[in-house]
Motif scaffolding. Sequence first.
Motif, PDB file in Angstrom:
ATOM      1  N   ASN A  87      41.541  51.602  37.629  1.00  0.00           N
ATOM      2  CA  ASN A  87      40.878  51.073  36.434  1.00  0.00           C
ATOM      3  C   ASN A  87      39.355  51.007  36.596  1.00  0.00           C
ATOM      4  O   ASN A  87      38.658  50.398  35.791  1.00  0.00           O
ATOM      5  N   ALA A  88      38.832  51.631  37.649  1.00  0.00           N
ATOM      6  CA  ALA A  88      37.390  51.603  37.878  1.00  0.00           C
ATOM      7  C   ALA A  88      36.897  52.929  38.461  1.00  0.00           C
ATOM      8  O   ALA A  88      36.065  52.965  39.359  1.00  0.00           O
ATOM      9  N   GLU A 402      29.880  43.260  31.210  1.00  0.00           N
ATOM     10  CA  GLU A 402      30.427  42.936  32.532  1.00  0.00           C
ATOM     11  C   GLU A 402      31.291  44.096  33.030  1.00  0.00           C
ATOM     12  O   GLU A 402      32.121  44.625  32.299  1.00  0.00           O
ATOM     13  N   ARG A 403      31.074  44.484  34.288  1.00  0.00           N
ATOM     14  CA  ARG A 403      31.811  45.600  34.889  1.00  0.00           C
ATOM     15  C   ARG A 403      32.823  45.109  35.912  1.00  0.00           C
ATOM     16  O   ARG A 403      32.688  44.022  36.475  1.00  0.00           O
ATOM     17  N   ARG A 404      33.825  45.956  36.176  1.00  0.00           N
ATOM     18  CA  ARG A 404      34.891  45.577  37.109  1.00  0.00           C
ATOM     19  C   ARG A 404      34.430  45.549  38.553  1.00  0.00           C
ATOM     20  O   ARG A 404      34.996  44.840  39.382  1.00  0.00           O
ATOM     21  N   VAL A 405      33.448  46.373  38.882  1.00  0.00           N
ATOM     22  CA  VAL A 405      32.933  46.430  40.242  1.00  0.00           C
ATOM     23  C   VAL A 405      31.431  46.132  40.226  1.00  0.00           C
ATOM     24  O   VAL A 405      30.768  46.397  39.211  1.00  0.00           O
TER      25      VAL A 405
END
Length: 408
Positions: A87-88, A402-405
């Motif tokens: 998912n990233a 906002e990002r996952r990583v």
Amino acid sequence: MCKDLMNQSQHLQRVVDHFTTEQIANNRLQLKATIFIVRYLAFQAIAFRGRDESFSSLNRENFHESLGIVTFWNKKVAEIIEKAPKNATYTSPRIQKEILHVFSAKVKKAIREEIGDAKFCIMVDEACDESMKEQMAVVFRYVDAEGFVKERFFGLIHVVDTAALTLKKRIYSLLSQYCLDIQNIRGASCKRNEQLKVANANEIAPLIDLEELEIGSGLNQIGTLQRPGETHSQLQELNYRFNEDAMELLRLSSALEPREALKSFRISDLCLLVKNFYPQDFTDYDKQVLEKELYHFEHNVVQDPEFKKLKSLSELSQWLVRTGNSEHYKLVYRMVILVLTLPISTATTERAFSAMKLVKTELRNKMEDDFLNDSLMLYIEKDIASTFSLDSIVDDFKDLKERRVPFS
């Protein structure tokens, strides 16, 4: 004992910090690979997606095939992408569009900063795209801080119809969005037969139909103002194609052109140019001082050996800035940039529609307006987009949401 625990804690913290720093660097490298490919495809007006992008496909189309080339030659990028969470991966169509939009927004911001508080002209034209949507191309013409004439594509706007009121509303909205002062407009033209009047631009400066100016006898393509043709037939053609105001503007403005100035520097014509066509740009005091400034300009600048080498009004503008004379003769320079701001060609808007045909083809006729607009911004204004570092795009991409990583 306490000292040992403290040392272990500090060592653990260094390991965590190192891991975090390394992970962030890897995340940025992974994203930069995607950014690099998006930029390449946009610059070349190449389609991103294809019919079958599955892993089993022999042709995953341009984005994924390009990514395959990058990972083939950069094993570190390949390793990072392989280990990335599903998912990233930051390679999805949605991510590609977000990156494209970041680029486009930065290009528009750069153009807005380049315009600054300068007077500018709006040039618009309309055409149908591949899906038969009516699109309006917007181009700004202005003189930058270094005296260079710029015509910048600023976007494609979908309009429901081409009525003057509709176009005006959309232009107002665009100007407001980028804090461009309507009072700085010094001309607004449409390639159609009717003129597009924006705000009070028609009272501030003349609006000349671009169809009329395309004949080139009065204004050529590089911004050199010339006197109308000397032959009887040319004069007849000019009188037929241009209205009286346009003809008078061309005649008076030609006094600024270097080759004309060397023959006879017509101070009275330049004073008349300000009085008749640019009353809002010169105060009563300016108009009183102008004649004296023109007199000194004639004897101190026109007689300069370097001035005699100039071939066009645009060259004069650049030379005045380069030599500092734009500060010594501010009123003269103001006249120069106001005349240079006038539209002289439809070439830039026509190129925008040519680019649209390359980007939104028969096979890509379902492109959304935002995707099309962002793609065109990069393709047409690639000289600006190419100056942005990949790291700056990563930072702006990170700030979108906002990002996952982590990227910083």
